[in-house]
Scaffold this motif. Structure first.
Motif, short mmCIF file in Angstrom:
data_model
loop_
_atom_site.label_atom_id
_atom_site.label_comp_id
_atom_site.label_asym_id
_atom_site.label_seq_id
_atom_site.Cartn_x
_atom_site.Cartn_y
_atom_site.Cartn_z
N ASP A 134 13.38 7.32 2.05
CA ASP A 134 14.81 7.26 1.71
C ASP A 134 15.16 8.11 0.49
O ASP A 134 16.33 8.13 0.08
CB ASP A 134 15.22 5.80 1.43
CG ASP A 134 15.02 4.92 2.65
OD1 ASP A 134 15.34 5.39 3.77
OD2 ASP A 134 14.54 3.77 2.51
N LEU A 135 14.18 8.79 -0.09
CA LEU A 135 14.42 9.53 -1.32
C LEU A 135 15.47 10.63 -1.14
O LEU A 135 16.42 10.73 -1.93
CB LEU A 135 13.11 10.14 -1.82
CG LEU A 135 13.22 11.06 -3.05
CD1 LEU A 135 13.82 10.32 -4.23
CD2 LEU A 135 11.84 11.62 -3.40
N ASP A 136 15.35 11.43 -0.12
CA ASP A 136 16.28 12.55 0.07
C ASP A 136 17.71 12.06 0.27
O ASP A 136 18.66 12.64 -0.27
CB ASP A 136 15.84 13.41 1.26
CG ASP A 136 14.59 14.22 0.96
OD1 ASP A 136 14.26 14.39 -0.23
OD2 ASP A 136 13.92 14.64 1.93
N ASP A 137 17.88 10.97 1.04
CA ASP A 137 19.23 10.44 1.27
C ASP A 137 19.84 9.93 -0.03
O ASP A 137 21.04 10.12 -0.28
CB ASP A 137 19.19 9.32 2.30
CG ASP A 137 18.96 9.82 3.71
OD1 ASP A 137 19.15 11.03 3.94
OD2 ASP A 137 18.59 9.01 4.57
N GLU A 138 19.01 9.28 -0.86
CA GLU A 138 19.54 8.73 -2.11
C GLU A 138 19.91 9.84 -3.09
O GLU A 138 20.95 9.78 -3.77
CB GLU A 138 18.53 7.78 -2.74
CG GLU A 138 19.12 6.84 -3.77
CD GLU A 138 20.19 5.93 -3.18
OE1 GLU A 138 21.16 5.61 -3.92
OE2 GLU A 138 20.06 5.53 -2.01
N GLN A 151 0.81 -1.22 0.00
CA GLN A 151 0.00 0.00 0.00
C GLN A 151 0.84 1.27 0.00
O GLN A 151 0.30 2.38 -0.14
CB GLN A 151 -0.94 0.00 1.21
CG GLN A 151 -1.97 -1.13 1.17
CD GLN A 151 -2.81 -1.19 2.43
OE1 GLN A 151 -2.29 -1.41 3.52
NE2 GLN A 151 -4.10 -0.98 2.28
N ARG A 152 2.15 1.12 0.16
CA ARG A 152 3.04 2.28 0.16
C ARG A 152 3.57 2.52 -1.25
O ARG A 152 3.87 1.56 -1.97
CB ARG A 152 4.21 2.07 1.12
CG ARG A 152 3.82 2.00 2.58
CD ARG A 152 5.06 2.12 3.46
NE ARG A 152 6.00 1.03 3.23
CZ ARG A 152 6.07 -0.06 3.98
NH1 ARG A 152 5.26 -0.20 5.02
NH2 ARG A 152 6.95 -0.99 3.72
N SER A 153 3.72 3.77 -1.61
CA SER A 153 4.33 4.09 -2.90
C SER A 153 5.86 3.97 -2.77
O SER A 153 6.42 4.13 -1.69
CB SER A 153 3.93 5.48 -3.37
OG SER A 153 4.46 6.46 -2.50
N ARG A 154 6.50 3.71 -3.88
CA ARG A 154 7.95 3.63 -3.95
C ARG A 154 8.43 4.63 -4.98
O ARG A 154 7.65 5.12 -5.81
CB ARG A 154 8.39 2.22 -4.35
CG ARG A 154 7.88 1.10 -3.45
CD ARG A 154 8.78 0.89 -2.28
NE ARG A 154 10.07 0.33 -2.70
CZ ARG A 154 11.08 0.11 -1.86
NH1 ARG A 154 10.96 0.40 -0.57
NH2 ARG A 154 12.21 -0.40 -2.29
N GLY A 177 12.13 3.61 -0.85
CA GLY A 177 10.93 4.12 -0.22
C GLY A 177 10.94 5.64 -0.19
O GLY A 177 12.00 6.27 -0.31
N GLU A 178 9.75 6.21 -0.01
CA GLU A 178 9.64 7.66 0.04
C GLU A 178 10.55 8.25 1.12
O GLU A 178 11.16 9.31 0.92
CB GLU A 178 8.19 8.06 0.31
CG GLU A 178 7.24 7.84 -0.86
CD GLU A 178 7.23 9.00 -1.82
OE1 GLU A 178 8.03 9.94 -1.64
OE2 GLU A 178 6.41 8.97 -2.77
N ALA A 217 10.49 8.46 -10.65
CA ALA A 217 9.13 8.04 -10.95
C ALA A 217 8.54 7.40 -9.71
O ALA A 217 9.19 6.54 -9.08
CB ALA A 217 9.11 7.06 -12.12
N ARG A 218 7.35 7.84 -9.33
CA ARG A 218 6.67 7.26 -8.17
C ARG A 218 5.79 6.10 -8.61
O ARG A 218 5.04 6.23 -9.59
CB ARG A 218 5.86 8.33 -7.43
CG ARG A 218 6.75 9.25 -6.60
CD ARG A 218 5.98 10.33 -5.87
NE ARG A 218 6.81 10.95 -4.84
CZ ARG A 218 7.71 11.88 -5.07
NH1 ARG A 218 7.93 12.29 -6.32
NH2 ARG A 218 8.44 12.39 -4.09
N LEU A 219 5.89 5.00 -7.89
CA LEU A 219 5.22 3.77 -8.27
C LEU A 219 4.34 3.25 -7.15
O LEU A 219 4.71 3.33 -5.98
CB LEU A 219 6.24 2.69 -8.64
CG LEU A 219 7.32 3.07 -9.65
CD1 LEU A 219 8.34 1.94 -9.76
CD2 LEU A 219 6.70 3.35 -11.01
N THR A 220 3.20 2.68 -7.51
CA THR A 220 2.35 1.97 -6.56
C THR A 220 2.36 0.49 -6.92
O THR A 220 3.04 0.07 -7.87
CB THR A 220 0.90 2.50 -6.63
OG1 THR A 220 0.33 2.15 -7.90
CG2 THR A 220 0.87 4.02 -6.46
N ALA A 221 1.59 -0.30 -6.20
CA ALA A 221 1.51 -1.73 -6.48
C ALA A 221 0.97 -2.00 -7.88
O ALA A 221 1.20 -3.08 -8.44
CB ALA A 221 0.64 -2.42 -5.44
#
Length: 326
Positions: free
Chosen positions: A293-297, A248-251, A290-291, A316-320
């Protein structure tokens, strides 16, 4: 030499009553324990500390009535194929087990099963037969029936595969019934190591959980995965509940486009994968995070790879519904 006939042993004479009684089985005293059941013997061996017992995994039966408190429908799906490339290889077997669950990820009942073989356009490679046990003779004239398969897939809230990045592209190339469905990967979206497992392959998970099953046949693998997903909770959460929550979380997929060639080994070591552009993605190294971890990456890419603080690699933001596509 004279022999007293009466002193000879008569080998054909019946034993005396006293002798016969002495040879009869002794009655069991009331204090003697009854024969142990198989499960009791297994537990005794385990408790000795010298043995580890594997129990045969028994598939759950199909429920005759669907309980209303488990309103959602999940599909555990597995494929066997002629190879690894969904563009050139083919599905030769599909297995699917449909089960109900609730909004908290509690598993209900098995409500449907499908298993089918299909003859490919070319002979099955010998290494695939060795791996799966599926021969050309077994699939001759066989066709996967998409009608009952579609009846399971169409109402599903979530499709689960143990390597969704492999199974989803094959399934979507096989039939449009898989298009637009939400997928989850029980291999990559569950922290198995935190649950005490030392590997993530299905056969290893089954064995370490204390079971054995007929592996590398699609429906059998689906039943096995369901049992592992519905194992006892850790901190109140079963593996399936963890998987459902993760789905249920976006990546976020980050593309290290135009990264310097000499940095490729650094990107690879950090978990980035190469896309040659043939699958519709950008031609670049990419990673999915994961959202949180975006800033660190992005900070890593700017400071270690591009060495330019204004760099803005594409994301690109992805869902299931989007993940694990080809």
């Amino acid at each position: 030499m004279s022999v007293n006939r009466d002193s000879q042993l008569d080998m054909f004479a019946k034993p005396s009553l006293a002798v016969a009684k002495s040879r009869a089985p002794m009655p069991r005293s009331p204090s003697q324990p009854a024969a142990r059941s198989e499960e009791q013997m297994a537990r005794a061996l385990e408790e000795s500390g010298n043995y580890r017992i594997l129990r045969k995994l028994i598939a759950r039966p199909i429920a005759s009535v669907r309980r209303p408190e488990f309103s959602r429908l999940g599909i555990i799906l597995d494929t066997e194929t002629t190879g690894l490339n969904h563009r050139s290889d083919e599905i030769i077997e599909i297995g699917a087990v449909a089960f109900t669950f609730d909004d908290d990820g509690a598993v209900g009942d098995v409500v449907g099963i499908y298993g089918g073989l299909q003859q490919p356009s070319r002979p099955i490679p010998p290494e695939i037969t060795r791996l799966t046990g599926i021969t050309d003779a077994m699939v001759e004239g066989q066709v996967i029936d998409t009608r009952p398969l579609s009846a399971l897939i169409e109402p599903a809230d979530l499709i689960i595969a143990h390597n969704a990045g492999f199974d989803r592209p094959f399934c979507e190339a096989f039939s449009k019934i898989f298009a637009g469905k939400a997928w989850a990967c029980s291999n990559s979206e569950i922290d198995w190591s935190a649950r005490g497992f030392e590997g993530t392959k299905l056969g290893y998970l089954v064995g370490q959980a204390g079971y054995f099953h007929d592996g590398h046949r699609a429906v059998d693998d689906c039943h096995a995965l369901l049992e592992i997903l519905d194992r006892e909770p850790r901190d109140g959460e079963s593996p399936f509940a963890e998987l459902y929550r993760a789905s249920q979380r976006s990546r976020v997929r980050i593309f290290a486009e135009h990264s310097p060639f000499e940095m490729k080994d650094h990107l690879k070591a950090r978990g980035y994968r190469w896309s040659d552009g043939s699958d519709g993605r950008l031609k670049s190294w990419w990673v999915e995070v994961g959202e949180d971890d975006l800033d660190d990456e992005l900070s890593y890419l700017r400071s270690e790879i591009y060495r330019w603080k204004e760099a803005e690699p594409p994301i690109a933001r992805l869902t299931a519904f989007d993940r694990f596509k080809s």
